[in-house]
Each structure stands twice: as C-alpha cells, then as structure tokens.
Design an enzyme around this catalytic site. Structure first.
Site, short mmCIF file in Angstrom:
data_model
loop_
_atom_site.label_atom_id
_atom_site.label_comp_id
_atom_site.label_asym_id
_atom_site.label_seq_id
_atom_site.Cartn_x
_atom_site.Cartn_y
_atom_site.Cartn_z
N HIS A 165 -14.10 3.48 7.58
CA HIS A 165 -13.31 2.29 7.24
C HIS A 165 -13.69 1.74 5.85
O HIS A 165 -14.17 0.60 5.73
CB HIS A 165 -13.48 1.21 8.32
CG HIS A 165 -12.38 0.18 8.31
ND1 HIS A 165 -11.96 -0.46 9.44
CD2 HIS A 165 -11.63 -0.33 7.30
CE1 HIS A 165 -11.00 -1.32 9.14
NE2 HIS A 165 -10.78 -1.26 7.83
N ILE A 166 -13.45 2.57 4.84
CA ILE A 166 -13.85 2.19 3.47
C ILE A 166 -12.66 2.02 2.53
O ILE A 166 -12.83 2.03 1.31
CB ILE A 166 -14.84 3.22 2.87
CG1 ILE A 166 -14.24 4.64 2.89
CG2 ILE A 166 -16.17 3.18 3.60
CD1 ILE A 166 -14.99 5.63 2.01
N GLY A 167 -11.45 1.88 3.10
CA GLY A 167 -10.25 1.78 2.24
C GLY A 167 -10.39 0.76 1.13
O GLY A 167 -10.03 1.00 -0.02
N ALA A 168 -10.91 -0.41 1.48
CA ALA A 168 -11.00 -1.49 0.49
C ALA A 168 -12.37 -1.54 -0.18
O ALA A 168 -12.65 -2.47 -0.94
CB ALA A 168 -10.72 -2.82 1.18
N ASP A 228 -9.73 7.12 8.35
CA ASP A 228 -10.68 6.11 7.86
C ASP A 228 -10.87 5.02 8.91
O ASP A 228 -11.81 4.23 8.82
CB ASP A 228 -10.11 5.48 6.57
CG ASP A 228 -11.07 4.47 5.95
OD1 ASP A 228 -12.26 4.81 5.78
OD2 ASP A 228 -10.64 3.34 5.65
N ILE A 259 0.84 -1.20 0.00
CA ILE A 259 0.00 0.00 0.00
C ILE A 259 0.88 1.26 0.00
O ILE A 259 0.63 2.20 -0.76
CB ILE A 259 -0.97 -0.01 1.20
CG1 ILE A 259 -1.92 -1.21 1.11
CG2 ILE A 259 -1.78 1.30 1.25
CD1 ILE A 259 -2.81 -1.43 2.32
N ARG A 301 -4.99 1.19 10.57
CA ARG A 301 -5.71 0.65 11.73
C ARG A 301 -5.87 1.75 12.77
O ARG A 301 -4.94 2.54 12.98
CB ARG A 301 -4.93 -0.51 12.36
CG ARG A 301 -5.12 -1.83 11.66
CD ARG A 301 -6.56 -2.36 11.78
NE ARG A 301 -6.77 -3.57 10.99
CZ ARG A 301 -7.17 -3.61 9.72
NH1 ARG A 301 -7.43 -2.50 9.06
NH2 ARG A 301 -7.36 -4.76 9.11
N GLU A 309 -13.87 0.84 16.76
CA GLU A 309 -14.90 0.71 15.71
C GLU A 309 -15.91 -0.36 16.12
O GLU A 309 -15.50 -1.35 16.74
CB GLU A 309 -14.23 0.29 14.38
CG GLU A 309 -13.40 1.37 13.76
CD GLU A 309 -12.71 0.91 12.47
OE1 GLU A 309 -13.21 -0.02 11.82
OE2 GLU A 309 -11.68 1.49 12.13
N ASP A 337 10.66 2.52 6.59
CA ASP A 337 10.30 1.12 6.82
C ASP A 337 11.56 0.36 7.21
O ASP A 337 12.48 0.25 6.40
CB ASP A 337 9.67 0.51 5.55
CG ASP A 337 9.01 -0.84 5.83
OD1 ASP A 337 9.57 -1.62 6.63
OD2 ASP A 337 7.95 -1.10 5.26
#
Ligand code: MLT
Length: 317
Positions: A289-292, A266, A156, A242, A271, A175
């Site tokens: 929470h609509i990322g996907a 998001d 991502i 998250r 939740e 990272d």
C-alpha cells in the site's frame, strides 16, 4: 493552543507550516485501542489508512473539530456520521494522483517483464541458474500497441491514461460518471502541450479487448468471476485502489487456471495482514500500500492538509 495528532505521520513541510502558525503537532503514534482515551485532548486528528476513526471514537471526542485524511479515500472514517455531529472531514483528493498512477505502471512494467519474479529468484539462483532464468522470462511483452482498460476515469485514472499515451498504448476507459476527458501531454510548466480527448466505453467492450486492466475506484467489488470470464486470455490486472475491488478469490482462480497471466497488487483485503496465498503467488507483483508514498505526494498532501486546517481555524490558535 490547537493540538493536532498526526497519528500516521505527516510530511515535514505540512508539519512546519502548522507549527509556524503556533499549533502543536504530535506525531507519536497512539495505538488504535488507546485513542478512545487519548484523542479527546486533541482538536484535530490526521490519519492515513492505518488509523480508523469510527463512530465510537467520534462519540468519545466532543472537542475534536477536524478529522483529516492524508490521502484520497475516506473509507476508514465514519465520515457521514462525523459530519452529522458537526465534525469537519477533509481529505486531499488530487495530491497523490501522479504517484499512484506511476506505481500502477511500476506494476505493469514489472508484470510485462517478470521483474518481480527475477528480483525474488536472482539473489538465490542467479549464479547457478542464470540461463534457465533468462529463458523463463523470454515471453515478456512490449507495451506499445497493447490495450489498457482503466476502470474509474477520475484524477488517478486520467493520470494513468497520460502515461499510457506516452507509451503508445490504446486506452479504453470505463466510468459511468465520465463521458470524455481531455488529457494534456506536457511536462509541468511546458507550454508546448497537446491534448488528447478520450471517450469512455462500455465495460463489456473493455473487458473483451484489454491486455491490461487497472482499477481506480474508491471501493466496492468491481471485478469478480463474471467479469474475469469475459476478459481476454492472458490479461494482466493491477489494483492500486482498495483491497477487494478485484475479488481476491476470483483473481486467484483466474491466475491458477491460466486465464490471467499476472497481477500487480498494492492493496489487500484485511490490511495489514494480507492473504499469504496472494503474497507468495508466483504470478503476483506485490507492494505494501505505497501508492501515495513518494516524497512529492506526501509533501503535497501535508501542505494541502495544513492549508485546509489553517483556513478552518483562521486566527484562532
Ligand atoms: C489514499 O487513499 O490516498 C491512500 O490509500 C493513502 C495511503 O497510502 O494511506
């Protein structure tokens, strides 16, 4: 017959594939508290983020063979325990990366031009306060030339970088597990691609330079008071990974003190009932929470899960 409960739904494409193979797919939602009684009749459960599959539920279902997560994160499954008692746990790590990256940028655009605030106020004030609202949004920022910090440079994070490159942004990825990544810039199927190699940097450097920071890690608390204190004044933050990876208390404090100019969220701690203070904050752009949640990502997810389930059972129906 193999019985599958898709308790948080499954895209029609994946459902059709499974049904054509002779499996029964039930998509009627069973409330969490009734699963312990009803799930033992199924061979497979498919879930998104709403349903939790914890140890007690796993123990109640000796015949359950596969726990399938329609998405990336498996934090709502006691996955190590499940595997230790012989269950197969599968997910779809790549299917939704582009959709999540695009939602990240939806929030970045929204924040940089106050779209979320205009959408809240225009319906009730737009006719009488047009000029006043126009003036209040006059400090928008262009993205070209701005610096974006990307924490978590996996699938991502790299999709976010691809979009940022197209916009002419400087990119500082962070990272500990990735040194460099090659980002290919081309529409799918277009051979005329060119590739940009990006090297990750130290967190401290990124924090001190980024105008926008977005987090793409599976969980934990990555940005708290200490990290926010090291950021540029006026930084804008986005969380589509998250709830809690950006500490909600530290975020509110940073927004209220003026250190942080805006945030796009998001995902939330607790939740499906996020803190009201976050939902109502005048500097936060919110989505549930609509990322996907795009047709393409859900179709990819459904097909990938169906393939994996079919491969597991083979000819056994
Ligand atoms: C994911 O982990 O892929 C998402 O959180 C999926 C979802 O929307 O439930």
């Amino acid at each position: 017959m193999i019985r599958i409960l898709a308790n948080d739904g499954i895209h029609e494409d994946g459902k059709t594939l499974l049904e054509e193979a002779g499996y029964e797919v039930i998509t009627d939602k069973i409330p969490q508290e009734e699963l312990i009684e009803k799930l033992p009749n199924f061979d497979v459960i498919i879930i998104r983020s709403a349903t939790k599959v914890r140890k007690d539920l796993i123990d109640a279902c000796p015949n359950l063979k596969i726990i399938a997560r329609a998405g990336v994160g498996i934090d709502n499954i006691d996955h190590e325990y499940a595997r230790s008692v012989g269950k197969v746990v599968i997910n779809t790590p790549a299917a939704s990366s582009q959709s999540v990256a695009e939602l990240t940028f939806a929030h970045i655009f929204s924040l940089s031009r106050y779209l979320y605030d205009a959408n809240r106020k225009m319906p009730s004030q737009g006719d009488s306060q047009f000029k006043k609202l126009k003036k209040s949004y006059s400090a928008g920022v262009q993205l070209r030339g701005k610096t974006i910090g990307i924490i978590g440079f996996g699938r991502i994070g790299q999709e976010v970088a691809r979009i940022a490159l197209g916009l002419g942004m400087n990119i500082l990825p962070v990272d500990p597990y990735v040194e460099t990544a090659s980002i290919s810039l081309a529409a799918p199927g277009n051979d005329a691609a060119f590739t940009v190699n990006l090297r990750t940097v130290e967190m401290e450097l990124m924090l001190s330079k980024a105008d926008f920071i977005t987090v793409h890690v599976p969980g934990g608390n990555v940005l708290g008071h200490d990290q926010i204190a090291k950021m540029k004044n006026g930084v804008r933050l986005v969380n589509t990974s998250r709830g809690g990876v950006i500490s909600e208390d530290a975020l509110l404090e940073g927004l209220n003190s003026g250190k942080i100019a805006g945030a796009g969220l998001d995902v939330f701690v607790g939740e499906p009932t996020p803190k009201k203070e976050l939902l109502e904050h005048p500097l936060i752009s919110v989505t549930p929470h609509i990322g996907a949640s795009t047709l393409q990502a859900q179709s990819n997810i459904g097909l990938e899960l169906a393939d994996k389930i079919l491969a597991h059972f083979g000819d056994d129906k």
